[in-house]
Scaffold this motif. Structure first.
Motif, PDB file in Angstrom:
ATOM      1  N   VAL A 195      -3.205  66.679  50.364  1.00  0.00           N
ATOM      2  CA  VAL A 195      -4.316  67.113  50.628  1.00  0.00           C
ATOM      3  C   VAL A 195      -4.933  65.876  51.094  1.00  0.00           C
ATOM      4  N   ALA A 196      -5.094  66.517  52.436  1.00  0.00           N
ATOM      5  CA  ALA A 196      -5.493  65.161  53.495  1.00  0.00           C
ATOM      6  C   ALA A 196      -7.284  64.389  53.201  1.00  0.00           C
ATOM      7  N   GLU A 197      -7.185  63.091  53.897  1.00  0.00           N
ATOM      8  CA  GLU A 197      -8.381  62.878  52.896  1.00  0.00           C
ATOM      9  C   GLU A 197      -9.893  63.661  53.978  1.00  0.00           C
ATOM     10  N   ASP A 198      -9.645  64.484  54.748  1.00  0.00           N
ATOM     11  CA  ASP A 198     -10.711  65.283  54.708  1.00  0.00           C
ATOM     12  C   ASP A 198     -10.968  66.618  53.753  1.00  0.00           C
ATOM     13  N   GLY A 199     -10.273  66.332  52.613  1.00  0.00           N
ATOM     14  CA  GLY A 199      -9.620  68.294  51.891  1.00  0.00           C
ATOM     15  C   GLY A 199      -9.027  69.044  52.770  1.00  0.00           C
ATOM     16  N   ARG A 200      -9.255  69.275  53.515  1.00  0.00           N
ATOM     17  CA  ARG A 200      -8.929  70.817  54.811  1.00  0.00           C
ATOM     18  C   ARG A 200      -7.776  71.139  53.785  1.00  0.00           C
ATOM     19  N   VAL A 201      -7.129  71.948  53.733  1.00  0.00           N
ATOM     20  CA  VAL A 201      -5.998  72.593  53.003  1.00  0.00           C
ATOM     21  C   VAL A 201      -5.664  73.983  53.035  1.00  0.00           C
ATOM     22  N   GLN A 206     -25.818  75.994  48.053  1.00  0.00           N
ATOM     23  CA  GLN A 206     -24.184  76.014  46.943  1.00  0.00           C
ATOM     24  C   GLN A 206     -24.725  76.725  45.917  1.00  0.00           C
ATOM     25  N   SER A 207     -23.692  77.496  45.414  1.00  0.00           N
ATOM     26  CA  SER A 207     -23.680  77.722  43.812  1.00  0.00           C
ATOM     27  C   SER A 207     -23.337  76.761  42.892  1.00  0.00           C
ATOM     28  N   ASP A 208     -23.818  77.202  41.995  1.00  0.00           N
ATOM     29  CA  ASP A 208     -22.841  76.734  40.249  1.00  0.00           C
ATOM     30  C   ASP A 208     -21.833  75.836  40.454  1.00  0.00           C
ATOM     31  N   ASP A 209     -20.912  77.448  40.580  1.00  0.00           N
ATOM     32  CA  ASP A 209     -19.181  77.218  40.945  1.00  0.00           C
ATOM     33  C   ASP A 209     -18.538  76.956  42.182  1.00  0.00           C
ATOM     34  N   GLY A 210     -19.544  77.393  43.680  1.00  0.00           N
ATOM     35  CA  GLY A 210     -19.508  76.897  44.106  1.00  0.00           C
ATOM     36  C   GLY A 210     -18.977  75.025  44.542  1.00  0.00           C
ATOM     37  N   PHE A 211     -20.175  74.879  43.994  1.00  0.00           N
ATOM     38  CA  PHE A 211     -20.444  73.212  44.157  1.00  0.00           C
ATOM     39  C   PHE A 211     -19.197  72.767  43.143  1.00  0.00           C
ATOM     40  N   LEU A 212     -19.336  73.031  41.808  1.00  0.00           N
ATOM     41  CA  LEU A 212     -17.680  72.443  41.084  1.00  0.00           C
ATOM     42  C   LEU A 212     -16.455  72.717  41.901  1.00  0.00           C
ATOM     43  N   TYR A 213     -16.620  73.803  43.125  1.00  0.00           N
ATOM     44  CA  TYR A 213     -15.121  73.237  43.660  1.00  0.00           C
ATOM     45  C   TYR A 213     -15.112  72.796  44.729  1.00  0.00           C
ATOM     46  N   SER A 214     -15.811  72.176  45.847  1.00  0.00           N
ATOM     47  CA  SER A 214     -16.507  71.451  46.314  1.00  0.00           C
ATOM     48  C   SER A 214     -16.058  70.130  45.515  1.00  0.00           C
ATOM     49  N   ARG A 215     -16.746  70.105  44.232  1.00  0.00           N
ATOM     50  CA  ARG A 215     -16.376  68.677  43.470  1.00  0.00           C
ATOM     51  C   ARG A 215     -14.789  68.580  43.163  1.00  0.00           C
ATOM     52  N   ALA A 216     -13.628  69.638  43.597  1.00  0.00           N
ATOM     53  CA  ALA A 216     -12.284  70.017  42.917  1.00  0.00           C
ATOM     54  C   ALA A 216     -11.760  68.980  44.001  1.00  0.00           C
ATOM     55  N   ALA A 217     -12.978  69.632  45.242  1.00  0.00           N
ATOM     56  CA  ALA A 217     -11.912  69.141  46.474  1.00  0.00           C
ATOM     57  C   ALA A 217     -11.616  68.129  47.151  1.00  0.00           C
ATOM     58  N   VAL A 218     -13.008  66.848  46.485  1.00  0.00           N
ATOM     59  CA  VAL A 218     -13.771  65.961  46.985  1.00  0.00           C
ATOM     60  C   VAL A 218     -11.822  64.984  45.888  1.00  0.00           C
ATOM     61  N   ARG A 268      -8.132  59.162  45.951  1.00  0.00           N
ATOM     62  CA  ARG A 268      -8.629  58.628  45.189  1.00  0.00           C
ATOM     63  C   ARG A 268      -9.732  57.192  46.708  1.00  0.00           C
ATOM     64  N   ARG A 269      -9.408  57.468  46.922  1.00  0.00           N
ATOM     65  CA  ARG A 269     -10.170  56.476  48.864  1.00  0.00           C
ATOM     66  C   ARG A 269     -11.181  57.363  49.106  1.00  0.00           C
ATOM     67  N   THR A 270     -11.208  59.021  49.152  1.00  0.00           N
ATOM     68  CA  THR A 270     -12.039  59.984  49.316  1.00  0.00           C
ATOM     69  C   THR A 270     -13.207  59.919  47.990  1.00  0.00           C
ATOM     70  N   ARG A 319     -20.996  61.748  52.699  1.00  0.00           N
ATOM     71  CA  ARG A 319     -19.260  62.061  52.676  1.00  0.00           C
ATOM     72  C   ARG A 319     -18.973  63.118  52.587  1.00  0.00           C
ATOM     73  N   PHE A 320     -20.000  64.166  51.382  1.00  0.00           N
ATOM     74  CA  PHE A 320     -20.134  64.621  50.928  1.00  0.00           C
ATOM     75  C   PHE A 320     -19.684  66.190  51.263  1.00  0.00           C
ATOM     76  N   ALA A 321     -21.010  66.409  52.085  1.00  0.00           N
ATOM     77  CA  ALA A 321     -21.100  67.571  53.134  1.00  0.00           C
ATOM     78  C   ALA A 321     -20.016  68.077  53.436  1.00  0.00           C
ATOM     79  N   PRO A 322     -19.500  67.691  54.058  1.00  0.00           N
ATOM     80  CA  PRO A 322     -18.400  68.479  54.387  1.00  0.00           C
ATOM     81  C   PRO A 322     -17.202  69.071  53.036  1.00  0.00           C
ATOM     82  N   PHE A 323     -17.186  69.098  52.539  1.00  0.00           N
ATOM     83  CA  PHE A 323     -16.404  69.280  51.601  1.00  0.00           C
ATOM     84  C   PHE A 323     -17.495  70.817  51.069  1.00  0.00           C
ATOM     85  N   THR A 324     -18.157  70.821  51.599  1.00  0.00           N
ATOM     86  CA  THR A 324     -19.159  71.587  50.707  1.00  0.00           C
ATOM     87  C   THR A 324     -19.134  73.382  51.081  1.00  0.00           C
TER      88      THR A 324
END
Length: 172
Positions: A26-32, A93-105, A110-112, A122-127
């Motif tokens: 996964v790219a550092e920006d989480g986009r996949v 964010q919903s509770d599940d959406g927030f969990l899945y965004s954390r998983a994307a981070v 590690r660096r991200t 820096r978390f905002a783009p993962f929402t």
């Protein structure tokens, strides 16, 4: 990097955990692409299934701890990137959406992950990203390795608002 209590000692080191996460690609920006992430998670589960069961469960413990650490109000109260309510106000964010965004981070490596800690901007783009498949890698690996369903309950609960220190106004 993360606090560990005396009774909590996962078998997998952080270094090994992050080495395995890198295999997701996964790219550092989480986009996949979701299909690509699902395939990468299946591939990682197959690799992890070759490890001793303690390491498989240790991977699950590390995922849970990383998600728990990110379970903080400053991240969870950010609006979903690019979405608004019908009246134009930010879309929460919903509770599940927030969990899945954390998983994307976490999936971004590690660096991200380390760069996001303490920096909500820096978390905002993962929402608007969802990496739910990451949550099940160790369970799939366990099932492949043992032929049994994984019943292990992690030390850290990673559901939204489980980290009381991360949500002081909620638990005040």
């Amino acid at each position: 990097m993360n606090p560990v209590s005396e009774q909590y000692r996962p078998a997998m080191s952080w270094d090994r955990f992050w080495q395995l996460v890198e295999r997701l690609g996964v790219a550092e920006d989480g986009r996949v692409n979701c299909a690509d992430l699902d395939d990468a998670c299946e591939d990682l589960a197959a690799v992890l299934a070759e490890e001793p069961v303690e390491q498989i469960l240790g991977f699950g413990e590390r995922i849970a701890e990383a998600l728990f650490t990110l379970d903080r109000a400053e991240f969870g109260t950010l609006p979903v990137l690019g979405m608004t309510e019908p009246g134009g106000s930010p879309f929460p964010q919903s509770d599940d959406g927030f969990l899945y965004s954390r998983a994307a981070v976490v999936a971004a490596g590690r660096r991200t992950y380390e760069s996001v800690l303490g920096h909500p901007e820096r978390f905002a783009p993962f929402t608007d990203l969802h990496a739910e498949a990451v949550l099940y890698i160790h369970e799939e690996a366990y099932e492949q390795a043992t032929g049994e369903q994984c019943e292990h309950v992690t030390f850290h609960d990673y559901e939204t608002c489980s980290n009381e220190a991360g949500w002081p106004r909620v638990f005040a």
